[in-house]
Design an enzyme around this catalytic site. Structure first.
Site, short mmCIF file in Angstrom:
data_model
loop_
_atom_site.label_atom_id
_atom_site.label_comp_id
_atom_site.label_asym_id
_atom_site.label_seq_id
_atom_site.Cartn_x
_atom_site.Cartn_y
_atom_site.Cartn_z
N HIS A 1 0.84 -1.20 0.00
CA HIS A 1 0.00 0.00 0.00
C HIS A 1 0.87 1.25 0.00
O HIS A 1 2.01 1.23 0.50
CB HIS A 1 -0.89 0.02 1.24
CG HIS A 1 -2.01 -0.98 1.20
ND1 HIS A 1 -3.14 -0.84 1.96
CD2 HIS A 1 -2.17 -2.13 0.49
CE1 HIS A 1 -3.95 -1.85 1.73
NE2 HIS A 1 -3.37 -2.66 0.85
N GLU B 1 0.72 4.08 1.73
CA GLU B 1 1.11 4.60 3.05
C GLU B 1 2.17 3.72 3.70
O GLU B 1 3.12 4.22 4.29
CB GLU B 1 -0.12 4.69 3.96
CG GLU B 1 -1.21 5.60 3.44
CD GLU B 1 -2.21 4.89 2.54
OE1 GLU B 1 -3.26 5.51 2.27
OE2 GLU B 1 -1.97 3.75 2.09
N CYS C 1 -6.29 2.65 5.09
CA CYS C 1 -7.01 1.46 5.54
C CYS C 1 -6.55 1.13 6.97
O CYS C 1 -5.58 1.72 7.45
CB CYS C 1 -6.72 0.28 4.60
SG CYS C 1 -5.04 -0.37 4.75
N CYS D 1 -2.77 0.30 7.20
CA CYS D 1 -1.88 1.47 7.06
C CYS D 1 -2.03 2.42 8.24
O CYS D 1 -1.05 3.02 8.69
CB CYS D 1 -2.14 2.16 5.74
SG CYS D 1 -1.61 1.17 4.32
#
Length: 148
Positions: free
Chosen positions: A55, A57, A85, A88
């Protein structure tokens, strides 16, 4: 920091999101800033790397920790094109990032299912003191998803 000061850094996160989209990924981008300098960037690379851990982040936090030689980013800001999310958000909390700047929330993107738990709820549940600034360049983030 006033809202206008966040715009240049969110533009850089948007650039990362556009690179992700160009590579066939979901258009998520992130930037970690310290002392008004970009320390690291990240973008979604799940399909390319064949892992759900890739991801934007998480990538930006990992790179920032490695660059600064610490797992505590207490003097940094993370700019996220989209609301992080839970995975993260947990990484952001673990790194002790005190300020999260978000372009668009999950609720802004109608094709995503709503979540009962967002970053604010996770922070409150964990007792983590965090400041969240929302809706920075939100129309630009939403536009990225309309192009999919």
């Amino acid at each position: 920091m006033n809202t206008d000061q966040h715009i240049p850094f969110m533009q850089q996160a948007l650039h990362q999101a556009k690179l992700a989209a160009r590579d066939g990924e979901l258009p998520f981008g992130a930037v970690v800033v310290k002392d008004n300098q970009v320390i690291s960037v990240g973008r979604c690379r799940e399909a390319k790397r064949k892992t759900v851990l890739a991801h934007a982040e998480a990538e930006a936090i990992d790179k920032a920790c490695r660059t600064l030689g610490t797992n505590k980013l207490t003097d940094c800001i993370i700019y996220c094109t989209n609301e992080p999310c839970p995975m993260c958000a947990a990484a952001i909390f673990q790194a002790k990032v005190p300020l999260v700047v978000i372009g668009a929330s999950r609720a802004d993107l109608s094709f995503l299912r709503p979540r009962a738990i967002d970053i604010q709820a996770l922070a409150e549940d964990s007792g983590y003191a965090i400041t969240i600034v929302r809706d920075i360049l939100k129309p630009h983030v939403i536009e990225l998803f309309s192009q999919r």
